[in-house]
Structure formats: structure tokens, C-alpha cells
Design an enzyme around this catalytic site. Structure first.
Site, PDB file in Angstrom:
ATOM      1  N   LYS A 140       5.919   1.922   2.824  1.00  0.00           N
ATOM      2  CA  LYS A 140       4.761   1.043   2.649  1.00  0.00           C
ATOM      3  C   LYS A 140       5.176  -0.261   1.972  1.00  0.00           C
ATOM      4  CE  LYS A 140       1.006   4.446   2.489  1.00  0.00           C
ATOM      5  NZ  LYS A 140       1.746   5.642   2.841  1.00  0.00           N
ATOM      6  N   GLU A 180      -1.317  -1.089  -6.088  1.00  0.00           N
ATOM      7  CA  GLU A 180      -2.186  -2.116  -5.538  1.00  0.00           C
ATOM      8  C   GLU A 180      -3.469  -2.227  -6.348  1.00  0.00           C
ATOM      9  OE1 GLU A 180      -1.098  -1.875  -0.782  1.00  0.00           O
ATOM     10  OE2 GLU A 180      -2.935  -0.916  -1.524  1.00  0.00           O
ATOM     11  N   HIS A 208      -9.229  10.394  -1.001  1.00  0.00           N
ATOM     12  CA  HIS A 208      -8.436   9.492  -0.164  1.00  0.00           C
ATOM     13  C   HIS A 208      -8.022  10.138   1.154  1.00  0.00           C
ATOM     14  CE1 HIS A 208      -8.364   7.050  -3.739  1.00  0.00           C
ATOM     15  NE2 HIS A 208      -7.780   8.018  -4.401  1.00  0.00           N
ATOM     16  N   GLU A 265      -3.413  -0.021   9.946  1.00  0.00           N
ATOM     17  CA  GLU A 265      -4.570   0.224   9.093  1.00  0.00           C
ATOM     18  C   GLU A 265      -4.868  -1.000   8.230  1.00  0.00           C
ATOM     19  OE1 GLU A 265      -4.687   3.904   7.052  1.00  0.00           O
ATOM     20  OE2 GLU A 265      -3.889   5.050   8.732  1.00  0.00           O
ATOM     21  N   GLU A 268      -1.113  -0.494   5.971  1.00  0.00           N
ATOM     22  CA  GLU A 268       0.103   0.176   6.401  1.00  0.00           C
ATOM     23  C   GLU A 268       0.059   0.353   7.911  1.00  0.00           C
ATOM     24  OE1 GLU A 268       0.284   4.166   4.891  1.00  0.00           O
ATOM     25  OE2 GLU A 268      -1.871   4.447   5.105  1.00  0.00           O
ATOM     26  N   ASN A 321       0.976   3.345  10.690  1.00  0.00           N
ATOM     27  CA  ASN A 321       1.377   4.722  10.945  1.00  0.00           C
ATOM     28  C   ASN A 321       2.088   4.772  12.288  1.00  0.00           C
ATOM     29  OD1 ASN A 321       0.205   6.183   8.625  1.00  0.00           O
ATOM     30  ND2 ASN A 321      -1.698   5.363   9.433  1.00  0.00           N
ATOM     31  N   ARG A 343       2.957   6.791  14.577  1.00  0.00           N
ATOM     32  CA  ARG A 343       2.759   8.094  15.222  1.00  0.00           C
ATOM     33  C   ARG A 343       1.355   8.124  15.814  1.00  0.00           C
ATOM     34  NH1 ARG A 343      -0.784  10.168  11.480  1.00  0.00           N
ATOM     35  NH2 ARG A 343      -0.404   9.639   9.308  1.00  0.00           N
TER      36      ARG A 343
END
Length: 669
Positions: free
Chosen positions: A116, A200, A235, A275, A288, A290, A292
Site C-alpha cells: 500500500k 493515514e 473495516h 479502491e 489501494e 487489489n 485480483r
């Protein structure tokens, strides 16, 4: 196209990949741990191979063993699913070195986006807006604490190599930082083999919106529109939908263009998800990527009419993308709900146990169920406790919500606790149901904000629930009497009559149930053709007719209701009117425990990570005593009151069962 592939995963995603392969005529190879020898994904594939013991580190994360199985089985490619090794650049390289096609992006793209921190630096260079934070490699705790203070509390600690809420902690004040950091690092190391974190600024009312992207090896890249994944707990996503409520065409183009640019920047190929987090003004920031297929990909499939796994296979086989951007369009609205084995009323603690009954909504053009478990399967402690993904589609969001409510009401699961009733409350709640008209109602804090409304105190059993429980028991008693009569020497004896007749008295049965904290009694009087039930709401005529699969048709005072009662020992689970209710048939009065001391029990099965006190310690109410890890998440056991820890019964590394005693504890007098 491939003739044979290995699926390097388990559960519903392995079953889902196998389904597309079967349609395309591709043979599949499953891998399994000792815990999964009889699992659904093993049966769904053409062949299966054991890869190790139950712990993921020794099985599904054993890259060398999986590559070995792929080679010996004759597979030409490996589909990683999601989780486990799906975003592991080393695994992608190992596949290539062994002559296997990795059905995913190039290792270089995984490596670029897998961290990340590195991904955010890359996006910053490309001019993509980022949330203020620290994304550096220096992981000195003092520096991380200093960066948190520079950013300003509240901050969010996130696993640099992770996802799914694991290794993620919200820190409100500086005095919470050290404990949260240590916990996040432990979770990150356990789940991803990488303890690095980033920090963050924590946005207080953000939307979580992601773009599905696809690219091929011929320079083509498209986005397949957005998904809103704002409804989360701890989350972790609970509900996902596409398209996002309130999304304008202009904002969709902006986010889609940014997502495709991010993919091109790292030479991406195959499926991926970029995202974003959006604030109340609609400004969006890169979170980020992903690298996949995502858990929530079915909602994209439902609104586009595409099979994303088929796209993955075709791109991995060297084909071009099947469609260009201008050929893609949105049709209707889709919503996905993740059905978990967990206890929502206990802060969503994971649940484990055997699924004694599993009845799922009927699949149709409007309803899809992706699952990796069957009735009789065990939900263990080693893997994520997801039971299924329930996906619905309809022409618009209002109609899709109606479909979702109906499908959730059709679910029947008996065994470990589940979140089905919570999901039903969630999709029925005003804040979620009206989000397409008032997008400001929707953000990642929705569950926390309406917690008391979504998880109200359990209501007493209704007359319908009690009537079904009583008539189910009477039916069982009748069947037992019939069996005894047939087994006797004179089955036609009047003494075996089951019509309730008694000389000079009113024949009746009295049933007592534990209903939460109360005891409720129902008297059933035999009447011709049925019973008169003395219920809390008054005496009512009732009768029931048994249908197939344990279902009953109840006639209660002229109202006909369909219901199901599942009995496990003295425990009854009653399904009716779209809800489930648990009752305990009272056989004898429990003896109260009046001892002055007490015990602390494990709230779930798991592993002891850390013991924070020693025998003899004087503790205050709420003081942390032990940390247990279950299903890749940490849970802190705290003192229920001020008192003395008389004995510590487990040490780090020990496994504990649900309800097992952890301490001998004596409260202050």
C-alpha cells in the site's frame, strides 16, 4: 484456451471458479488442507490433492507445494482466487518459472501495487489525489507515533500488504497508539506474513467506492463501472452494490479514467480493482489497488451480464479483452450481502460449529447464491467464517432491495450463529434503503451510527413462534407414540390411541421454554381436529400440517402461516414470518451458581496470542487480560469486574475452545 487449471484456493471462490471452468469445458484441480478434506470445493472439481495441515501457513500459503501439485496434475495454469497467495508476486513468479500461467496480473504489477505504501507513492507521482498520511518504509515505532501526531488524530493504522480489515486499527488519541500499533502489526504478520503498516488521516464520514478494471497483454484496458462498499463492520465489507447510489455520470467517468490510468501505470493485465475513498463533498482519493478478483465481483457481473472469471481465463490465455469501453453498459441494480458465521450481538465475534441445517434462497435470474459450504459442514477456526454471498438483481435499487429482503427471509441456518437477521435489519433500515435518494445517509460509519437500531434487544417469542414450537413437539410426541404402538404386540389397542381422550379429565400438555432471560409456559389442550393453546396473547385454536423438509403449515385462529422448527437436543430454532427465534425446551430447572468467585470463558475458539496478567494480579474492571486470535483477527479478553486473577489456565500458543475457562477469577467483595 486452457484444458486444465489448478484452483489455489478454497470455499466459495474455488467453487465459483470451477463453475465457469465446467461451462467452458476446462478441467479443474482442487487443493485442500486436512480441515477441508470433505469440503464442497473438493467435490466441485475434477480432482483434488492434499497440500498440508489445517493452518493456512502450512497449506494454502505453501506456494512450493501448490506449484508441485499443479505440475504433477498436468495443469497448465493456476487461478489464485482471492486472499491467500492471490496477491503474492513471489507465487506468480514461481508459477511462471514452473511453466504455469498465473491467472492474474504480472508479478511486477503485483509487486508495485502489493505494498500500500509503494502504491501510494506511485499514485502520488502520477498525480492521483491521496489521503494525507505516512507511507514510508521506516517502521520504527517512535517514528510512526511521531507521524501520527503530525497527521493529527484520529488516524488509521493499516497493514501495508493487507486487506479485508485485517491489521487495521482506528486510533482516536495518542495514548491508544502503541497498543493499537502492536496489535495491527501482529495481525498483519499473521494474515500476510508482513508486519509493515502505513498511517493515514481517518476520514470521519467517508464513502468506499471501487472501480472494477480489466486489462490485457495487447494494451487494452477498460473499467466495468463502480461498486459501493461503504457498509462495513470492523473495516470489513458487509454489503456491496452496483452502481453506487448517487453516482453521477461525470464522476463515474473521472473515477473510471483514474482507475484505468493507475492500471496502465504499472503495466497491468487481467482483473483488478482500484479502491477510492470519497468525502462528503464528493472528492475522491486513491486508497489501494487489489491485484485480483474481488469478493464482491458478482454485483458487477449482474449489472453487466458478463462472467469475469471467463474474462480472466481468456486474458490469461493471451486473448484480447472481449469488449471495448464503449460496448460496456449498466443494466439495473445489484446488491451483495455476505452471510457470515458470527455473533452480531457480541461485537460480530466469529462463530464456529457444524451447520445442522442449511436452506438457502431459490436461485433465479434475480437471486444468486455463491457458497462453499453444505449442510453438515463445519465452520472451523482456521479460515474466514463466510458461509455464502447472497446476490440479487432487479431493474432499480428499490426493486433490488425488495428482492434482498425476501431472499434473506428465506434463509434457514442452524448451527453456529449467523448475521442473517442483522443483514435483514440492515437492508430494511431507512438510512440504507433511502441512500439512492439521499446519498449523504451512506458512509462507512452507518452500522456504528445506527447500532442500537440494527441490533435491538431480542424480543420475546411471538404467539406464532410459540405455537409452532408446541405443535412441532406435539407432532414429535405423536410420532414417537405411533412408533411405540407399532412395535408393541397389539398396535390397535385403545391404550395406544393418540386422540387425547381421557376419562373425566381435560387431557393437556404443558410446555415450558427458556426464551432468553424469561421462562414462558404454553398449555396445549387436546380438541377434536387440533388443540386449544393457552398462549401469552390468549387462548387460541391451532392445528398444524406437516409438509416435506420439516416444514409446518400452522393454522392459528384462522391465520395460516408457514414455518419450520429444527430441534437439536432441547434447543429449538423456529423460522417463521421471515425471522428465526431460538428457544430451549425446559426439562429441569438449572441450579444457580451462587459461588462467590467466577470464571472468564473464551468467547470463540481460537489461539492465545498474549497473556497480559499473572496469577495473583489485582485488576480493575475492563482491564485487558488476554489476547486471542481467531480467523485472523485479534480479540481482547477484559476483566468483567474489579478482582483478583487466581489462576491463568492457558499460555501463548495454546488453542482454546468456545466457552472454555481461561482464568480462575475472584471478584472484589
Amino acid at each position: 484456451m486452457f484444458d486444465k487449471i489448478l484452483i489455489a484456493n478454497r470455499g466459495e471462490i474455488a467453487v465459483r471458479v470451477a463453475r465457469t471452468c465446467r461451462r467452458l469445458g476446462i478441467r479443474t484441480v482442487a487443493v485442500y488442507s486436512d480441515a477441508d478434506a470433505g469440503a464442497m470445493h473438493v467435490a466441485a472439481c475434477d480432482e483434488a490433492h492434499r497440500i498440508g495441515p489445517a493452518p493456512a501457513r502450512e497449506s494454502y500459503l505453501n506456494a512450493a507445494r501448490i506449484v508441485e501439485v499443479a505440475q504433477t496434475s498436468g495443469a497448465q495454469a493456476v487461478h489464485p482466487g482471492y486472499g491467500f497467495l492471490s496477491e503474492n508476486a513471489g507465487f506468480a513468479e514461481a508459477c511462471a518459472k514452473a511453466g504455469l500461467v498465473f491467472i492474474g496480473p504480472p508479478a511486477e504489477a503485483i509487486r508495485a501495487m502489493g505494498s500500500k505504501s509503494a502504491a501510494k507513492r506511485l499514485m502520488e507521482e502520477a498525480g492521483v489525489p491521496l489521503v494525507p498520511g505516512y507511507h514510508g518504509e521506516n517502521q520504527d515505532s517512535a517514528l510512526l507515533r511521531q507521524e501520527a501526531e503530525r497527521i493529527g488524530y484520529p488516524v488509521l493504522i493499516k497493514a501495508s500488504a493487507g486487506g479485508g480489515g485485517k491489521g487495521m486499527k482506528v486510533v482516536e488519541t495518542r495514548d491508544q497508539f502503541d497498543v493499537a500499533l502492536a496489535s495491527a502489526q501482529r495481525e498483519a504478520a499473521a494474515a500476510f506474513g508482513d508486519a509493515r503498516v502505513l498511517i493515514e488521516k481517518y476520514l470521519t464520514r467517508p464513502r468506499h467506492i471501487e472501480m472494477q478494471i480489466f486489462a490485457d497483454a495487447h494494451g487494452n484496458a477498460v473499467h466495468l463501472f463502480e461498486r459501493d462498499c461503504s457498509v462495513q463492520r470492523r473495516h470489513q465489507k458487509v454489503l456491496e452494490e452496483a452502481p453506487a447510489p448517487g453516482m453521477t455520470a461525470a464522476r463515474r467517468r473521472q473515477m473510471g479514467s483514474a482507475a484505468v490510468a493507475a492500471a496502465r501505470a504499472v503495466g497491468y493485465a487481467n482483473a483488478g480493482t482500484v479502491e477510492f475513498i470519497a468525502d462528503e463533498r464528493g472528492e475522491f482519493y486513491f486508497m489501494e489497488m487489489n491485484t485480483r478478483l474481488q469478493v464482491e465481483h458478482p454485483v458487477t457481473e449482474m449489472i453487466t451480464g458478463l462472467d469475469l472469471v471467463e474474462w480472466q481465463l481468456r486474458v490469461a490465455a493471451g486473448e484480447s479483452l472481449p469488449l471495448a469501453q464503449e460496448q460496456l453498459s449498466i443494466n439495473g441494480h445489484a446488491i451483495e450481502a455476505r452471510v457470515y458465521a458470527e455473533e452480531p450481538a457480541r461485537d460480530f465475534l466469529p462463530a464456529a460449529g457444524t451447520i445442522r441445517r442449511l436452506r438457502q434462497p431459490q436461485a433465479s435470474a434475480h437471486v444468486r447464491v455463491d457458497t462453499g459450504v453444505r449442510e453438515g459442514d463445519d465452520i472451523g477456526v482456521h479460515y474466514d467464517p463466510m458461509i455464502a454471498k447472497l446476490i440479487v438483481w432487479d431493474i432499480d435499487r428499490t426493486a433490488a432491495l425488495r428482492r434482498m429482503r425476501g431472499a434473506l427471509a428465506d434463509y434457514q441456518i442452524v448451527g453456529p450463529g449467523t448475521n442473517v437477521q442483522f443483514l435483514l435489519a440492515l437492508v430494511s433500515h431507512r438510512a440504507f434503503a433511502l441512500a439512492h435518494r439521499e446519498p449523504g445517509l451512506l458512509d462507512t460509519g452507518l452500522i456504528g451510527r445506527y447500532h442500537s437500531e440494527l441490533l435491538p434487544e431480542t424480543k420475546p417469542a411471538t404467539d406464532v413462534i410459540l405455537a409452532l414450537a408446541v405443535l412441532s413437539e406435539l407432532s414429535r410426541i405423536d410420532a414417537q407414540a405411533c412408533a411405540e404402538a407399532l412395535a408393541s404386540g397389539d398396535p390397535w389397542s385403545p391404550w395406544h390411541a393418540r386422540d387425547g381422550w381421557r376419562m373425566n379429565e381435560d387431557n393437556h400438555h404443558v410446555f415450558a421454554f427458556d426464551d432468553g432471560d424469561r421462562v414462558v409456559e404454553v398449555t396445549a389442550h387436546y380438541r377434536r381436529g387440533g388443540f386449544l393453546l393457552d398462549l401469552p396473547g390468549g387462548s387460541t385454536q391451532a392445528r398444524a400440517q406437516a409438509e416435506t423438509d420439516g416444514r409446518l403449515v400452522l393454522d392459528l385462529g384462522g391465520r395460516r402461516i408457514h414455518g419450520t422448527v429444527v430441534r437439536q437436543g432441547d434447543q429449538l430454532t423456529v423460522f417463521a414470518d421471515g425471522v428465526s427465534h431460538r428457544l430451549a425446551l425446559r426439562v429441569f430447572d438449572a441450579i444457580e451458581d451462587e459461588q462467590a468467585g467466577g470464571t472468564l470463558a473464551a468467547p470463540m475458539p481460537g489461539n492465545v496470542v498474549q497473556v497480559l496478567v499473572q496469577a495473583g494480579a489485582q485488576v480493575e474492571k475492563g482491564q485487558p487480560l488476554m489476547i486471542i486470535e481467531a480467523m485472523k483477527m485479534e480479540h481482547t479478553i477484559c476483566a468483567p469486574a474489579a478482582g483478583t486473577v487466581k489462576e491463568v489456565l492457558f499460555v501463548p500458543g495454546d488453542q482454546v475452545r468456545d466457552g472454555e475457562q481461561l482464568f480462575q477469577f475472584e471478584r472484589e467483595s
